[in-house]
Design a protein around this motif. Structure first.
Motif, mmCIF file in Angstrom:
data_model
loop_
_atom_site.group_PDB
_atom_site.id
_atom_site.type_symbol
_atom_site.label_atom_id
_atom_site.label_comp_id
_atom_site.label_asym_id
_atom_site.label_seq_id
_atom_site.Cartn_x
_atom_site.Cartn_y
_atom_site.Cartn_z
ATOM 1 N N UNK A 170 -5.912 -6.065 -6.142
ATOM 2 C CA UNK A 170 -6.303 -6.397 -4.773
ATOM 3 C C UNK A 170 -6.536 -7.887 -4.571
ATOM 4 N N UNK A 173 1.919 2.096 -3.672
ATOM 5 C CA UNK A 173 0.962 2.772 -4.553
ATOM 6 C C UNK A 173 0.374 3.997 -3.874
ATOM 7 N N UNK A 209 0.252 12.277 -9.831
ATOM 8 C CA UNK A 209 -0.834 11.675 -10.579
ATOM 9 C C UNK A 209 -0.303 10.938 -11.807
ATOM 10 N N UNK A 220 0.815 -1.211 0.000
ATOM 11 C CA UNK A 220 0.000 0.000 0.000
ATOM 12 C C UNK A 220 0.854 1.269 0.000
ATOM 13 N N UNK A 267 -1.360 4.417 -1.235
ATOM 14 C CA UNK A 267 -2.627 4.344 -0.503
ATOM 15 C C UNK A 267 -2.354 4.642 0.963
ATOM 16 N N UNK A 291 0.663 0.244 -10.427
ATOM 17 C CA UNK A 291 -0.729 -0.089 -10.147
ATOM 18 C C UNK A 291 -0.836 -1.238 -9.155
ATOM 19 N N UNK A 292 -2.042 -1.403 -8.604
ATOM 20 C CA UNK A 292 -2.258 -2.414 -7.573
ATOM 21 C C UNK A 292 -3.407 -3.333 -7.963
ATOM 22 N N UNK A 327 1.593 7.834 -10.693
ATOM 23 C CA UNK A 327 0.715 6.751 -10.266
ATOM 24 C C UNK A 327 0.319 5.819 -11.393
ATOM 25 N N UNK A 356 -13.188 -5.340 -4.477
ATOM 26 C CA UNK A 356 -12.475 -4.247 -5.122
ATOM 27 C C UNK A 356 -13.140 -3.790 -6.417
#
Lengths: 322, 300, 335
Positions: free
Chosen positions: A98, A62, A88, A59, A64, A95-96, A91, A104
């Motif tokens: 879940x 990324x 931005x 987390x 979060x 990427x993530x 990012x 998700x």
């Protein structure tokens, strides 16, 4: 080759509040000084048991979760030093995916709408969004009819493919996979793992593969880092780790994993760890594994550093013989 | 039993399933039709009402229900059914406006408080606490005394008090939604707070909001009637069900007591109908309700 | 791991079917003609993916099916027929002769009572001649048996003072309190980390050695089965499609589904990225939408048209004590 992702001394503390005034009484170090590097097109496995901090690392990567200290560098660029606009854009590159493919995905959005969202947010494929989402669906092995459906109408494997397609929409270089197959049945899991393999080769993706299942990690990772209570205790190329673990914890962990082969199972020696994981609120001084370790001595009251011999990193005063 | 739920058939299409569930809820359907009928009758009063509005017949005076005057006439000889239908315009419109305005405020506050958390949340929730401890009717009466008693100020005051309930409900929902992974997933692909609220939070509140509008209509009808009955609501010569009730209240014990019953009956019917619709909406919007349920069936 | 298993059959399930009446949609067989048996002291592993009916099978044996389920066939336990037995007789069996270890240790323990009190209650329900101090010392012994350190103090702890692994041990202690003949463990380690799983399986092993109980272990993990069970039954969409000794099922696999399942597993002892995993196409149909013929045929790479898609396969003998429900298995001579 310069690494695409570098993590330096990452620390994440959570405040623990107590008492009548809910004052901060203590902190839990979920991640306690972790450094990692990841090469383009490679997979780094991050394994450990519940509460070891592996998901928090994911987390942080990324963004979060904001790290308490330490740096995440993307192509040498420190993410914490970027402006909002630059962040931005950054990012997009990491990427993530879940763990729970159902939770998700927004239950009220169709799959097409879920996949088009990242494109719209970053103004990608403008005017050709529908063509692009068809491509994405095809890329992850979903039929076009799925696009009109809603998450609850899909099977677990299909949902996870949607999650992967959503991450791919932004054409990232790195994907953090947080337990991507642990919610899936084995026959479905195999399909998703193969897909991840294929995509990596095709798109030259780098993966951070976070999992508790050591068999899956061995299958998919080029290199594996083992975490225990917020720290990396061992890190090396995959086969070396499994064939010759140096840290007692790694050894115990590997020995505990059952193998689907009765004859091998009968001949295996299990190392049964004593006791339970110490509370992260009350970590022992020195090596955090010493309370459960059969090799611990007075030396273990000091924190062992992560040292390497032939690129095999281990944080232990009494490592197994290489 | 996980195995059993896995077996239940999944709805093929969200929307048609929603309609099916709503229609299966007989009372909700009945309530919905009644409400529709009331709206058409009241707002179509220029067409449907048996007499023109305010047509007095002083020679006739008050007569009990008859074939010509279904609900009788009042002291001034006006057809009571006609009067009730026109009054219904005011009552229903007021109630609907109050429901919409208070829901809008409540949703706004609830979403901000739940999503932002921290001091925003604390501030908003203390305000709603304040509204909980102040006796609403007294506050309403005072406010209307100050603001005047036009329908506009009634809507304003009722909405300013009515939003707290929905704000609490919405806040609770948003608090749990905020923790859901799909909100995090949206953040990972680069959505900002505004985009997340519009695209992911509000659509998932649809059920709560729809149900609340229905229930707020019902309670607004009652509060407006109460206020008008107490003389703080809609002022004559404008009529509402509430002040018709109030004007007829002196007739208890006389032969003209029917003038009291009829507005009361309309209030009752409207409130019941809206409540049934609210129940139906709640069940219909809950995907877990109804179909394939394993409970409640005994072995034959 | 063969324990002191004898040839005495403890549990025999014959032609068990569980039929669900649905308020909407069609009624269906969640379990269809299932047969199983367990000898005294033996461990039978039941393996299957989610929705295969494995948990429903244990519910049927315990007599704890939902109200709209209709059961047929026979479940004989210690010679007694359980289907259609009186509820009071079943209650007498449950917890005493027949025990269950639940999957979720947190919800299965009552948070307002001490662990010791809950173990004592499990004993006294079936044996109320014991004094309070006797019950307590039995509880301490049981906690010791399941490997909880300092059982004398731990016995007075509340469930929230236990870690996940300890709660699971406490549940095991409760279920073996009356030395049952059969323990049904439904995914007893699924929620636990591997090192804790190893501890729990070790505890189960020791208990079995000591008490010669039989164990019905329900799991989705073929590794756990390989290390723990004497025999294994593989379930698919409400049927047992293959059953036999672990070695024969793992090494002389007869059913294409079992083979697919084994091939799709990444293995701890396989070198990194050696080859892609085998992927069984499609997904398991829910028993409500079971296809015609063999329920596995749409996903089967060797299905024969005109046979597998029309006829429900019968049970064929694939080897000694090894059966498979597949048209393509040739019957072996019984020895």
């Amino acid at each position: 080759m310069s690494p695409v992702l570098e993590v330096r001394d990452l620390v994440k503390e959570y405040p623990v509040r107590g008492g009548l005034l809910r004052r901060e009484t203590n902190t839990v170090k979920a991640v306690n000084g972790i450094s990692l590097t990841l090469e383009r097109g490679k997979t780094l496995g991050l394994v450990g048991e519940t509460g070891c901090g592996k998901s928090t690392v994911g987390r942080c990567l990324v963004n979060l979760v904001t790290p308490t200290s330490g740096a995440v560098l993307l192509d040498g660029q420190d993410l914490s030093k970027l402006t909002a606009k630059e962040l931005r854009a950054a990012r997009r590159r990491i990427q993530l995916v879940f763990q729970d493919p159902y939770a998700s995905l927004d239950p009220r959005q169709s799959i097409a709408s879920i996949l088009v969202e990242p494109l719209q947010l970053h103004k990608l494929a403008q005017g050709q969004e529908s063509q692009r989402i068809s491509e994405l669906a095809e890329l992850v092995g979903l039929s076009q009819s799925v696009l009109e459906q809603y998450p609850h109408e899909l099977s677990g494997g299909q949902r996870q493919r949607v999650g992967i397609a959503r991450a791919l929409a932004l054409e990232p270089e790195i994907i953090v996979l947080d337990e991507p197959v642990s919610a899936l049945d084995v026959s479905v899991q195999a399909g998703v793992l193969n897909l991840l393999d294929e995509l990596q080769v095709r798109l030259n993706l780098a993966y951070v593969f976070i999992a508790h299942d050591l068999s899956v990690v061995r299958h998919i990772s080029h290199e594996v880092a083992v975490m225990y209570l917020g720290r990396i205790v061992e890190q090396v190329t995959t086969d070396k780790l499994y064939e010759n673990p140096l840290h007692p914890y790694t050894k115990a962990l590997i020995s505990a994993v059952p193998v689907p082969d009765p004859r091998i199972e009968r001949s295996r020696q299990r190392i049964l760890l004593e006791g339970d994981l110490p509370s992260p609120l009350n970590l022992p001084a020195g090596c955090s594994f010493k309370s459960r370790c059969w090799k611990s001595t007075e030396l273990c009251d000091t924190l062992p550093s992560l040292n390497a011999q032939d690129e095999h990193f281990v944080a232990c005063h009494h490592p197994e013989k290489a | 039993m996980a195995e059993v739920t896995a077996v239940a058939k999944l709805p093929s299409n969200g929307r048609s399933k929603f309609l099916q569930r709503f229609i299966r809820h007989r009372l909700a359907l009945l309530g919905g039709l009644t409400l529709l009928f009331l709206f058409i009758a009241c707002f179509g009063a220029p067409i449907f009402a048996p007499f023109p509005k305010n047509q007095q017949d002083l020679l006739l005076g008050p007569v009990p229900p008859s074939f010509e005057h279904l609900l009788g006439t009042d002291d001034l000889g006006r057809d009571y059914l006609t009067e009730i239908l026109y009054a219904g315009q005011v009552s229903l419109l007021l109630a609907l406006s109050v429901a919409l305005v208070s829901t809008a405020i409540g949703v706004l506050v609830g979403v901000l408080a739940g999503y932002k958390g921290g001091w925003v949340d604390n501030l908003f929730m203390r305000i709603t606490d304040l509204f909980l401890v102040v006796p609403a009717i007294a506050l309403l009466a005072l406010a209307l005394q100050g603001l005047g008693r036009s329908p506009f100020s009634i809507v304003l005051v009722l909405s300013l008090i009515g939003w707290t309930y929905i704000a609490r409900v919405v806040r609770g929902q948003v608090l749990s939604l905020r923790e859901r992974e799909f909100i995090e997933a949206a953040r990972v692909i680069g959505a900002n707070d505004r985009q997340i609220i519009w695209k992911h939070v509000l659509p998932n509140l649809g059920g709560v909001i729809a149900v609340n509008v229905a229930l707020a209509v019902a309670s607004a009808i009652i509060i407006e009637s109460t206020l008008s009955f107490l003389g703080f609501g809609v002022q004559p010569p404008q009529t509402s069900w509430g002040n018709m009730l109030s004007q007829a209240s002196g007739l208890i014990g006389t032969s003209k007591v029917y003038l009291l019953y009829f507005p009361g009956l309309f209030i009752l019917i409207a409130v019941l109908a809206v409540n049934f619709v609210g129940d139906g909406l709640r069940d219909a919007l809950d995907p877990r309700s109804g179909s394939g349920s394993m409970q409640g069936r005994k072995r034959k | 791991m063969t324990h002191n298993s004898t040839n005495e059959t403890l549990l025999e399930v014959n032609d068990l079917s569980v039929f669900f009446h649905m308020r909407e949609g069609e009624d269906f067989f969640a379990i269809r003609n299932l047969s199983l048996s367990i000898a005294r002291g033996e461990s039978l592993g039941v393996v299957g993916e989610s929705g295969s009916g494995k948990s429903l099978t244990s519910a049927a044996i315990m007599g704890l099916l939902p109200a709209n389920a209709e059961v047929s066939g026979s479940i004989r336990f210690l010679g007694q027929e359980l289907i259609g037995a009186k509820e009071s007789d079943l209650r007498e069996l449950r917890g005493k002769r027949l025990a269950v270890i639940a999957q979720d240790a947190l919800t299965a323990l009552n948070p307002v009572h001490t662990v010791g009190k809950q173990i004592a209650e499990a004993i006294s329900v079936h044996d109320n001649n014991l004094s309070k101090s006797e019950l307590r010392s039995r509880a301490v012994d049981l906690l010791d048996l399941v490997g909880i350190s300092q059982p004398e103090t731990r016995v007075d702890n509340f469930p929230h003072e236990f870690s996940g692994g300890m709660r699971q041990r406490a549940l095991i202690a409760m279920s073996v309190a009356n030395e049952p003949d059969l323990i049904i463990a439904d995914e007893p380690t699924t929620a636990l980390d591997v090192t804790v799983q190893a501890q729990i399986l070790d505890v189960l092993n020791r208990i079995q050695d000591r008490t010669s109980s039989s164990l019905l272990l329900i799991t989705h993990d073929l590794g756990v089965i390989a290390g723990f069970a004497d025999r294994v039954a593989v379930m698919y969409s409400g049927d047992v499609i293959e059953e036999g000794g672990v070695d024969s099922v793992f090494y002389e696999t007869a059913h294409p589904y079992t083979r697919g399942l084994l091939g799709s597993l990444p293995r701890l002892d396989a070198r990194n990225r050696s080859e892609p995993l085998y992927r069984i196409p499609g997904f398991q149909p829910s028993p409500a939408q079971r296809p015609e013929g063999c329920s596995f045929h749409p996903r089967c790479s060797i299905a024969v048209a005109g046979k597998c898609d029309t006829e429900i396969p019968i049970v064929h003998r694939a080897g000694p004590e090894h059966v498979a429900r597949c048209h393509l298995v040739k019957d072996q001579e019984a020895n």
